[in-house]
Scaffold this active site. Structure first.
Site, PDB file in Angstrom:
ATOM      1  CB  ILE A 127      42.670  12.215  -4.586  1.00 32.04           C
ATOM      2  CG1 ILE A 127      42.143  10.776  -4.552  1.00 32.04           C
ATOM      3  CG2 ILE A 127      41.523  13.191  -4.318  1.00 32.04           C
ATOM      4  CD1 ILE A 127      43.218   9.713  -4.613  1.00 32.04           C
ATOM      5  CB  CYS A 168      40.431  20.026 -10.085  1.00 30.02           C
ATOM      6  SG  CYS A 168      38.751  20.145 -10.729  1.00 30.02           S
ATOM      7  CE  LYS A 193      41.408   6.121   2.091  1.00 33.37           C
ATOM      8  NZ  LYS A 193      41.951   6.776   0.974  1.00 33.37           N
TER       9      LYS A 193
END
Length: 165
Positions: free
Chosen positions: A19, A16, A101
């Site tokens: 991002i 959390c 990513k």
């Protein structure tokens, strides 16, 4: 059951941090497709703050989320060093995985995860926000040989004023 009658996919968002806000917003924008079941973070207060608007559970471990039958998929938005281990645990628990990513810190680990997902008939996807970016499409066209000869391309770079997490 058709896609139009399928109930929303039960999702747990793991991590959390910074991002994750974009992922929670995306989940909120797809109520007919995604139902947030759990927000997971080692910081319980962060998990609670993220889960509350959705009426979701606030958990402190991936294992807790994977123990919930209604979690069909996980979105992993944790520090990079945890991606491979957490993705593998989710795949082995029979869950689809969308991982920020990089998918893993090594090519070998990423390939191992791809094999695991394929063997189990599960989706493993990388969250890459630029895949539809014009410059990225141009590069993909060039690499695939689909770009017309003589086509010009450009690339843009950004300089961060802070150290990325």
């Amino acid at each position: 059951m058709t896609d139009q009658t399928r109930p929303p996919t039960g999702l747990a968002i793991i991590g959390c941090g910074r991002i994750s806000g974009a992922h929670f917003a995306a989940a909120a924008s797809l109520p007919g497709h995604v139902r947030l079941v759990a927000a997971v973070d080692a910081d319980r207060a962060a998990a609670q703050a993220a889960a509350a608007p959705f009426g979701a559970r606030a958990l402190t471990s991936l294992e807790e989320a994977l123990a919930l039958a209604e979690v069909e998929a996980v979105l992993i938005a944790t520090p990079n060093a945890l991606h491979a281990e957490q993705s593998l645990a989710a795949l082995r628990a029979g869950r689809h995985v969308l991982v920020e990513k990089p998918v893993a810190e090594t090519g070998a680990d990423a390939a191992m995860l791809a094999r695991e997902a394929q063997a189990r008939g599960l989706v493993l996807a990388a969250g890459h926000t630029f895949r539809h970016n014009a410059a990225v499409r141009c590069i993909a066209d060039i690499l695939s040989g689909a770009a017309p000869k003589g086509r010009r391309s450009s690339a843009a770079c950004a300089r961060w004023r802070f150290r990325p997490a």
